[in-house]
Design a protein around this motif. Structure first.
Motif, PDB file in Angstrom:
ATOM      1  N   TYR A  80       0.816  -1.140   0.067  1.00  0.00           N
ATOM      2  CA  TYR A  80       0.038   0.135   0.155  1.00  0.00           C
ATOM      3  C   TYR A  80       0.895   1.303   0.091  1.00  0.00           C
ATOM      4  CZ  TYR A  80      -3.749  -2.883   0.795  1.00  0.00           C
ATOM      5  OH  TYR A  80      -5.015  -3.980   0.798  1.00  0.00           O
ATOM      6  N   GLU A 129       0.449 -14.154   9.957  1.00  0.00           N
ATOM      7  CA  GLU A 129      -0.566 -14.330  10.883  1.00  0.00           C
ATOM      8  C   GLU A 129      -0.575 -15.293  11.951  1.00  0.00           C
ATOM      9  OE1 GLU A 129      -5.698 -14.261  11.054  1.00  0.00           O
ATOM     10  OE2 GLU A 129      -4.592 -13.621   9.257  1.00  0.00           O
ATOM     11  N   TYR A 147       0.626   0.943   6.952  1.00  0.00           N
ATOM     12  CA  TYR A 147      -0.455   0.214   6.246  1.00  0.00           C
ATOM     13  C   TYR A 147      -0.312  -1.243   5.818  1.00  0.00           C
ATOM     14  CZ  TYR A 147      -3.143   4.825   5.681  1.00  0.00           C
ATOM     15  OH  TYR A 147      -3.648   6.093   5.978  1.00  0.00           O
ATOM     16  N   ASN A 148       1.004  -1.324   5.765  1.00  0.00           N
ATOM     17  CA  ASN A 148       1.306  -2.642   5.194  1.00  0.00           C
ATOM     18  C   ASN A 148       1.590  -3.763   6.288  1.00  0.00           C
ATOM     19  OD1 ASN A 148       1.543  -2.477   2.291  1.00  0.00           O
ATOM     20  ND2 ASN A 148       2.878  -0.664   3.003  1.00  0.00           N
ATOM     21  N   SER A 149       0.949  -3.353   7.440  1.00  0.00           N
ATOM     22  CA  SER A 149       1.132  -4.175   8.631  1.00  0.00           C
ATOM     23  C   SER A 149      -0.207  -5.088   8.547  1.00  0.00           C
ATOM     24  CB  SER A 149       0.779  -3.548   9.857  1.00  0.00           C
ATOM     25  OG  SER A 149       1.861  -2.786  10.064  1.00  0.00           O
ATOM     26  N   LEU A 150      -0.079  -6.236   9.174  1.00  0.00           N
ATOM     27  CA  LEU A 150      -1.501  -7.208   9.331  1.00  0.00           C
ATOM     28  C   LEU A 150      -2.544  -6.292   9.952  1.00  0.00           C
ATOM     29  CD1 LEU A 150       0.265 -10.525  10.735  1.00  0.00           C
ATOM     30  CD2 LEU A 150      -0.358 -10.119   8.351  1.00  0.00           C
ATOM     31  N   TRP A 151      -3.695  -6.948   9.661  1.00  0.00           N
ATOM     32  CA  TRP A 151      -5.088  -6.280   9.986  1.00  0.00           C
ATOM     33  C   TRP A 151      -5.119  -6.530  11.517  1.00  0.00           C
ATOM     34  CZ3 TRP A 151      -9.256  -9.225  12.160  1.00  0.00           C
ATOM     35  CH2 TRP A 151      -8.980 -10.841  12.265  1.00  0.00           C
ATOM     36  N   THR A 152      -4.618  -7.569  12.051  1.00  0.00           N
ATOM     37  CA  THR A 152      -4.621  -7.590  13.506  1.00  0.00           C
ATOM     38  C   THR A 152      -3.660  -6.578  14.372  1.00  0.00           C
ATOM     39  OG1 THR A 152      -2.692  -9.212  13.280  1.00  0.00           O
ATOM     40  CG2 THR A 152      -5.019 -10.263  13.430  1.00  0.00           C
ATOM     41  N   GLY A 178      -3.705  -3.434  13.105  1.00  0.00           N
ATOM     42  CA  GLY A 178      -3.847  -2.044  12.501  1.00  0.00           C
ATOM     43  C   GLY A 178      -3.762  -1.784  11.179  1.00  0.00           C
ATOM     44  N   GLY A 179      -3.197  -2.512  10.580  1.00  0.00           N
ATOM     45  CA  GLY A 179      -2.935  -2.551   9.032  1.00  0.00           C
ATOM     46  C   GLY A 179      -4.173  -3.121   8.086  1.00  0.00           C
ATOM     47  N   LEU A 180      -3.464  -3.268   6.874  1.00  0.00           N
ATOM     48  CA  LEU A 180      -4.720  -3.487   5.817  1.00  0.00           C
ATOM     49  C   LEU A 180      -4.443  -4.907   5.380  1.00  0.00           C
ATOM     50  CD1 LEU A 180      -4.829  -0.076   3.832  1.00  0.00           C
ATOM     51  CD2 LEU A 180      -6.299  -0.972   5.608  1.00  0.00           C
ATOM     52  N   TYR A 215      -4.637  -8.715   4.860  1.00  0.00           N
ATOM     53  CA  TYR A 215      -5.752  -9.680   5.477  1.00  0.00           C
ATOM     54  C   TYR A 215      -5.937 -10.605   4.401  1.00  0.00           C
ATOM     55  CZ  TYR A 215     -10.356 -11.096   7.250  1.00  0.00           C
ATOM     56  OH  TYR A 215     -11.521 -11.683   7.508  1.00  0.00           O
TER      57      TYR A 215
END
Length: 343
Positions: free
Chosen positions: A131, A260, A327-332, A334-336, A338
């Motif tokens: 992202y 994840e 933004y390139n963090s895992l959704w868990t 706080g990123g996008l 998934y």
């Protein structure tokens, strides 16, 4: 007599199941022209760019980088080995026509997902792997701290990219003016900035971070905080081969899902002992899942063992350049990022 009938029914059922499985696998293996060409050729042809950290040849001429590792992961998904992939540098002006003409099987060159490219050009996109957003790199001695301070500045943008329109839209919305300078050769960006031909250059921030490292005096330049656009970068392929598209999708997803679960290249063998049925399917301990979709049971295991999960790929190539996950963090986290479920 009853026993014989039961035996015959069992044989008939087994034969029917075997026929169905063979039919399914045959259909999956010949689902489209791109994948058929790849299998016949024995290599995957990948179009890339030349940005440090993302894609660049090392001193021995071997390609290294964030996107390069996803190309090697695809080679594993198709051939079971990371080495059956051929990387070729292509400029923004050349890469999309080259994909349309079949010169490349896939672009891993930081292609932004756009409506025009999907509908007008007929491209399909895999999952977003980075992202990004368009930024502006300026000479520090200009004394500007935000893009709006560049009123009247001369700004270089690369032709054939979304950057030209984005920077024009930004200055139009802010009521400021600028003088655009179109630069075709990405290698001339640095020369234009260092020579004073332009006050600033604009591109995806991922490109600018890499270009800053190539400047003679990197500390004399600063990347402004604004992002002029959304630039989701994803693998791009030509339309017409659903099987190839799904291989791209699930190869990327495998690296995200592994992170994840906490599965890394270093501990993946320990996870082979996991009693979690989802992890057993993912790593091929339970081969039925992979067999059903026509892949080698160890395809995801080999990807993670060889190139690592998404976080490992990111940290190996981008963290040294100063990139934060954001933004390139895992959704868990706080990123996008998934991944859909592997089931």
């Amino acid at each position: 007599m009853i026993a014989n009938k039961t035996f015959r029914r069992a044989i008939q059922s087994a034969a029917a199941a075997a026929f169905l499985a063979t039919t399914m696998l045959s259909g999956l293996a010949h689902a489209g022209p791109t994948l058929d060409k790849i299998n016949q050729r024995g290599t995957i042809k990948v179009g890339v760019g030349t940005t440090p950290g993302f894609f660049a040849p090392d001193s021995d001429g071997k390609w290294q980088g964030f996107f390069i590792d996803f190309g090697r992961a695809l080679s594993i998904a198709v051939f079971g080995t990371p080495d059956k992939v051929e990387f070729t540098s292509s400029s923004p002006q050349q890469r999309l026509p080259a994909l349309q003409s079949g010169e490349f099987d896939i672009l891993l060159s930081g292609v932004t997902v756009t409506t025009t490219r999907a509908f007008k050009l007929g491209f399909h996109f895999g999952p977003t792997v980075f992202y990004d957003g368009q930024g502006i790199l300026v000479r520090k001695d200009l004394g500007v701290t935000k893009a709006a301070d560049l009123d009247g500045a001369t700004i270089g943008a690369q032709s054939g990219t979304t950057g030209e329109l984005n920077v024009a839209d930004f200055f139009r919305k802010t009521g400021k003016t600028f003088t655009p300078v179109t630069i075709e050769d990405t290698g001339q960006f640095i020369d234009a900035l260092e020579s004073g031909r332009v006050d600033a250059i604009t591109q995806d921030s991922s490109d600018l971070v890499g270009k800053r490292t190539q400047l003679k005096k990197p500390d004399d330049y600063v990347l402004l905080p604004e992002r002029l656009s959304k630039e989701p970068l994803a693998p791009a392929i030509a339309g017409g081969d659903d099987r190839w598209l799904e291989l791209v999708n699930w190869t990327v997803n495998a690296t995200i899902q592994a992170e994840e679960w906490g599965i890394t290249s270093a501990n993946v063998d320990e996870f082979l002992k996991s009693e979690d049925p989802a992890i057993q399917r993912f790593l091929g301990v339970d081969p039925s899942f992979a067999n059903d979709i026509g892949l080698d049971p160890k395809w995801a295991y080999t990807i993670i063992k060889t190139v690592g999960n998404y976080g490992e790929i990111f940290d190996r190539h981008l963290k040294p350049l100063g990139w934060d996950r954001g933004y390139n963090s895992l959704w868990t986290d706080g990123g996008l990022l998934y991944s859909p479920p592997f089931r």
